[in-house]
Design a protein around this motif. Structure first.
Motif, mmCIF file in Angstrom:
data_model
loop_
_atom_site.group_PDB
_atom_site.id
_atom_site.type_symbol
_atom_site.label_atom_id
_atom_site.label_comp_id
_atom_site.label_asym_id
_atom_site.label_seq_id
_atom_site.Cartn_x
_atom_site.Cartn_y
_atom_site.Cartn_z
ATOM 1 N N ASP A 28 1.168 11.217 3.399
ATOM 2 C CA ASP A 28 1.188 9.783 3.666
ATOM 3 C C ASP A 28 0.140 9.506 4.738
ATOM 4 O O ASP A 28 0.286 9.908 5.890
ATOM 5 C CB ASP A 28 2.584 9.368 4.147
ATOM 6 C CG ASP A 28 2.722 7.865 4.328
ATOM 7 O OD1 ASP A 28 1.690 7.178 4.442
ATOM 8 O OD2 ASP A 28 3.861 7.375 4.367
ATOM 9 N N ASP A 31 -2.072 4.170 5.210
ATOM 10 C CA ASP A 31 -2.573 3.086 4.365
ATOM 11 C C ASP A 31 -2.476 3.425 2.877
ATOM 12 O O ASP A 31 -2.573 2.543 2.028
ATOM 13 C CB ASP A 31 -4.011 2.721 4.737
ATOM 14 C CG ASP A 31 -4.937 3.934 4.768
ATOM 15 O OD1 ASP A 31 -4.443 5.067 4.753
ATOM 16 O OD2 ASP A 31 -6.159 3.729 4.800
ATOM 17 N N PHE A 32 -2.287 4.704 2.541
ATOM 18 C CA PHE A 32 -2.010 5.100 1.161
ATOM 19 C C PHE A 32 -1.361 6.478 1.171
ATOM 20 O O PHE A 32 -1.387 7.192 2.169
ATOM 21 C CB PHE A 32 -3.298 5.120 0.306
ATOM 22 C CG PHE A 32 -4.210 6.286 0.592
ATOM 23 C CD1 PHE A 32 -4.172 7.430 -0.209
ATOM 24 C CD2 PHE A 32 -5.103 6.260 1.659
ATOM 25 C CE1 PHE A 32 -4.998 8.501 0.050
ATOM 26 C CE2 PHE A 32 -5.933 7.329 1.924
ATOM 27 C CZ PHE A 32 -5.887 8.456 1.108
ATOM 28 N N ASP A 121 4.699 2.397 -0.861
ATOM 29 C CA ASP A 121 4.358 2.676 0.545
ATOM 30 C C ASP A 121 5.531 2.503 1.503
ATOM 31 O O ASP A 121 5.354 2.529 2.716
ATOM 32 C CB ASP A 121 3.190 1.797 1.001
ATOM 33 C CG ASP A 121 3.531 0.309 0.959
ATOM 34 O OD1 ASP A 121 4.673 -0.018 0.600
ATOM 35 O OD2 ASP A 121 2.654 -0.506 1.292
ATOM 36 N N LYS A 307 5.997 1.566 8.898
ATOM 37 C CA LYS A 307 5.120 0.396 8.804
ATOM 38 C C LYS A 307 5.909 -0.869 9.144
ATOM 39 O O LYS A 307 7.109 -0.969 8.877
ATOM 40 C CB LYS A 307 4.532 0.291 7.393
ATOM 41 C CG LYS A 307 3.766 1.543 6.968
ATOM 42 C CD LYS A 307 3.262 1.423 5.544
ATOM 43 C CE LYS A 307 2.557 2.701 5.104
ATOM 44 N NZ LYS A 307 3.482 3.798 4.827
#
Length: 357
Positions: A28, A31-32, A121, A307
């Motif tokens: 991970d 951002d992707f 994500d 996130k």
């Protein structure tokens, strides 16, 4: 295939399906996330006209596996996606995304079919709580799995003889270290003391790597009438099981107890070193570990990086670390404990480009 490139292979008991994957760790990058890809090999004779599916799942488990059947243990699928690979729904070329897949398809022949998944994500990384020596079969973990199976349709009961599972891991590396070095600067006042005690605890950086010693700088200015003694430092791992019961495990994974003292009217400025290592915490119940593949060693769980737009509740378990400084302030009217803490991150270093693919 290159002799240096390891390929993971697992075959079902009845030999009807087999999984081939070039890696089992998927990164991970915040951002992707690395996509999951591999190849399924089938035996048309053993299939007897059935279809073949491949499934990617992320599961949170809480309790003993043998109690799962009786419905006592808690299990929740955080993410499941299933794709049909045979008969093929798409052209093989459209599902072939890597050179390793191309080489496997070429080597394994016409009965080899590629598969490809992308992670959403919002999924947690692989993590588990270490059971105690007597906790046989107990498990609290976030696990990822690739499963191939055959059947008339994807919703029917999966036959264990005609299915095969390969455990994988979703891992996270340290982001670029641009953070300000963390510190705590506190003043304590005591009864019958005109002047205060000033304590500062600081770390040289916010992110430390697994197996790296954690250096903590302590500055104590004791202007109070009390004497400071029994100074100790520890690294505490805090694990919140947020999905099921909101359990909280606070475990000291490194500790240093000192004979240092700071009498009234004196100061202390010293650097201490702590070693938060799994090797010093073997068999301790409730210690959070990075996800473990069978027969492989692992390390203390990496700090959770969530996130902003992701709900913490769907992460299963959240892990954080802090350095805690404690001391006893003793005087004529009694003694009291003083503590200061600073949070930090414990992570894997960022991999070299191409290392994991």
């Amino acid at each position: 295939m290159s002799p240096k490139h390891v390929v993971f292979k697992k075959v079902s008991r009845d030999k009807s399906v087999a999984i081939y994957m070039a890696k089992r760790d998927f990164v991970d990058h915040c951002d992707f996330v690395d996509p999951v890809d591999g190849v399924i090999v089938i035996d048309p004779v053993q299939l007897k006209g059935k279809k073949v599916y491949v499934m990617l799942s992320c599961t949170f488990r809480y309790g003993r596996q043998d109690m799962d059947i009786m419905g006592v243990a808690f299990r929740r699928d955080l993410f499941v996606v299933t794709r049909q690979v045979y008969p093929e729904m798409q052209d093989k070329e459209k599902l072939t995304h890597t050179r390793v897949q191309q080489k496997l398809l070429h080597k394994l022949g016409d009965n080899a079919y590629p598969f490809f998944f992308e992670f959403p994500d919002n999924l947690p990384c692989s993590v588990s709580l270490q059971p105690g020596p007597n906790d046989v079969g107990k498990k609290c973990a976030v696990e990822f799995e690739v499963k191939a199976f055959c059947g008339e349709n994807q919703d029917e009961m999966i036959d264990k003889q005609s299915s095969v599972c390969l455990t994988i891991r979703k891992i996270q590396f340290s982001p670029e270290n641009t953070e300000v070095a963390p510190f705590a600067d506190m003043t304590f006042e005591f009864l019958m003391s005109e002047k205060p005690l000033h304590v500062k605890l600081s770390l040289p950086k916010e992110t430390f790597y697994h197996a790296e010693p954690v250096k903590a700088n302590v500055e104590i200015t004791n202007s109070s009438s009390r004497n400071i003694k029994d100074i100790s430092l520890s690294v505490e791992q805090v694990t919140n099981v947020v999905l099921y019961s909101n359990d909280k495990y606070v475990k000291s994974v490194a500790k240093e107890e000192t004979d240092d003292s700071v009498p009234s009217g004196t100061t202390l400025k010293k650097e201490y070193t702590l070693y938060p290592l799994l090797a010093y915490n073997k068999d301790r119940r409730g210690i959070a570990l990075d996800g473990r593949l069978k027969y492989e060693d692992t390390n203390l769980a990496s700090s959770s990086i969530v996130k902003q737009e992701v709900l913490k509740e769907v992460q299963g378990m959240l892990v954080s670390y802090k350095v805690v400084l404690k001391m006893i302030a003793s005087g004529t009217v009694g003694s009291s404990e003083v503590s200061v803490e600073v949070p930090f991150k414990l992570m894997n270093p960022k991999s070299e480009p191409g290392l994991f693919h």
